[in-house]
Design a protein around this motif. Structure first.
Motif, short mmCIF file in Angstrom:
data_model
loop_
_atom_site.label_atom_id
_atom_site.label_comp_id
_atom_site.label_asym_id
_atom_site.label_seq_id
_atom_site.Cartn_x
_atom_site.Cartn_y
_atom_site.Cartn_z
N UNK A 30 0.85 -1.19 0.00
CA UNK A 30 0.00 0.00 0.00
C UNK A 30 0.89 1.24 0.00
N UNK A 31 0.24 2.39 -0.09
CA UNK A 31 0.94 3.67 -0.07
C UNK A 31 0.96 4.18 1.37
N UNK A 32 2.15 4.39 1.91
CA UNK A 32 2.32 4.97 3.24
C UNK A 32 2.71 6.43 3.12
N UNK A 33 2.02 7.29 3.83
CA UNK A 33 2.29 8.73 3.78
C UNK A 33 2.98 9.14 5.08
N UNK A 34 4.15 9.76 4.98
CA UNK A 34 4.89 10.22 6.15
C UNK A 34 4.27 11.52 6.63
N UNK A 92 -2.05 7.74 -10.16
CA UNK A 92 -2.71 7.06 -9.06
C UNK A 92 -2.96 8.13 -8.00
N UNK A 93 -4.22 8.47 -7.85
CA UNK A 93 -4.59 9.57 -6.96
C UNK A 93 -5.28 9.04 -5.72
N UNK A 94 -5.16 9.80 -4.63
CA UNK A 94 -5.85 9.36 -3.41
C UNK A 94 -7.35 9.56 -3.54
N UNK A 95 -8.08 8.66 -2.93
CA UNK A 95 -9.53 8.85 -2.83
C UNK A 95 -9.73 9.59 -1.51
N UNK A 96 -10.27 10.78 -1.60
CA UNK A 96 -10.39 11.68 -0.47
C UNK A 96 -9.00 12.07 -0.01
N UNK A 97 -8.53 11.58 1.14
CA UNK A 97 -7.23 11.99 1.66
C UNK A 97 -6.18 10.88 1.51
N UNK A 98 -6.63 9.63 1.63
CA UNK A 98 -5.71 8.48 1.65
C UNK A 98 -5.77 7.70 0.34
N UNK A 99 -4.68 7.02 0.03
CA UNK A 99 -4.62 6.13 -1.11
C UNK A 99 -5.22 4.79 -0.68
N UNK A 100 -6.25 4.35 -1.38
CA UNK A 100 -6.88 3.08 -1.02
C UNK A 100 -6.38 1.92 -1.86
N UNK A 101 -5.54 2.20 -2.86
CA UNK A 101 -5.02 1.15 -3.72
C UNK A 101 -4.05 0.25 -2.95
N UNK A 102 -4.20 -1.05 -3.14
CA UNK A 102 -3.24 -2.03 -2.62
C UNK A 102 -2.92 -3.00 -3.74
N UNK A 103 -1.72 -3.57 -3.69
CA UNK A 103 -1.29 -4.45 -4.77
C UNK A 103 -0.60 -5.68 -4.21
N UNK A 104 -0.72 -6.78 -4.94
CA UNK A 104 0.15 -7.91 -4.67
C UNK A 104 1.49 -7.57 -5.32
N UNK A 105 2.51 -8.35 -5.07
CA UNK A 105 3.85 -8.03 -5.58
C UNK A 105 3.85 -7.91 -7.10
N UNK A 106 3.23 -8.84 -7.79
CA UNK A 106 3.26 -8.81 -9.26
C UNK A 106 2.43 -7.68 -9.84
N UNK A 107 1.49 -7.14 -9.08
CA UNK A 107 0.61 -6.08 -9.59
C UNK A 107 1.08 -4.67 -9.29
N UNK A 108 2.20 -4.52 -8.59
CA UNK A 108 2.71 -3.17 -8.29
C UNK A 108 2.98 -2.47 -9.62
N UNK A 109 2.36 -1.30 -9.85
CA UNK A 109 2.45 -0.67 -11.17
C UNK A 109 3.73 0.13 -11.42
N UNK A 110 4.63 0.16 -10.48
CA UNK A 110 5.83 0.99 -10.62
C UNK A 110 6.99 0.19 -11.20
N UNK A 111 7.94 0.90 -11.76
CA UNK A 111 9.07 0.28 -12.43
C UNK A 111 10.18 -0.09 -11.46
N UNK A 112 9.88 -1.04 -10.59
CA UNK A 112 10.89 -1.56 -9.67
C UNK A 112 11.03 -3.05 -9.94
N UNK A 113 12.21 -3.58 -9.67
CA UNK A 113 12.45 -5.01 -9.80
C UNK A 113 11.69 -5.71 -8.67
#
Length: 152
Positions: free
Chosen positions: A43-47, A116-137
């Protein structure tokens, strides 16, 4: 009984129940355990705070939303940047098995790039490892999660 007094009593009861709920809910979520690694989602963690030292503890505050729709607020003993977003790993079956913020994966710019935008204030998107949409190994993320788990 005056109306002001009734309102104060109701507010006091509400505060007490809220504190009890927060106290017990926080106790239910323990440190990450081995089961977390079997059912991991991300998930997306916001500091939410800058780095601080307080009563012998140091780190940052952060929050994230997991599959249950609840918002988890926690502290990380890491040096993170306030306002930035990082990848958080958690147990998708039982949040009580813990979570880990992965400070190596600052995904703030990737969220903007992939719209990928937050719904209201928080990001509600969660991903399994293979579904992470970012360009990381993905194998590197898995390796870093295991390494972070061992250090916890």
């Amino acid at each position: 009984m005056p109306e002001d007094k009734v309102i104060r009593i109701v507010m006091a009861i509400g505060v007490v129940f809220s504190l009890i709920y927060i106290f017990f809910f926080r106790l239910w979520i323990g440190p990450p355990n081995q089961h977390m690694l079997k059912n991991t989602k991300y998930a997306v963690g916001i500091v939410t705070s800058g780095y601080y030292t307080e009563r012998g503890r140091s780190g940052n505050d952060f929050k994230f939303m997991y599959d249950g729709g609840d918002i988890i607020e926690a502290k990380a003993n890491k040096e993170l940047t306030k306002g930035r977003k990082y990848l958080v790993a958690f147990d998708s079956v039982d949040i009580k098995n813990g979570f880990i913020i992965l400070e190596k994966y600052d995904i703030t710019d990737s969220l903007i790039q992939h719209k990928i935008l937050p719904k209201y204030i928080m990001y509600s998107d969660t991903w399994s490892l293979v579904d992470i949409p970012f360009q990381y190994d993905k194998s590197e993320i898995e390796y870093d999660l295991k390494r972070a788990y061992e250090q916890e």
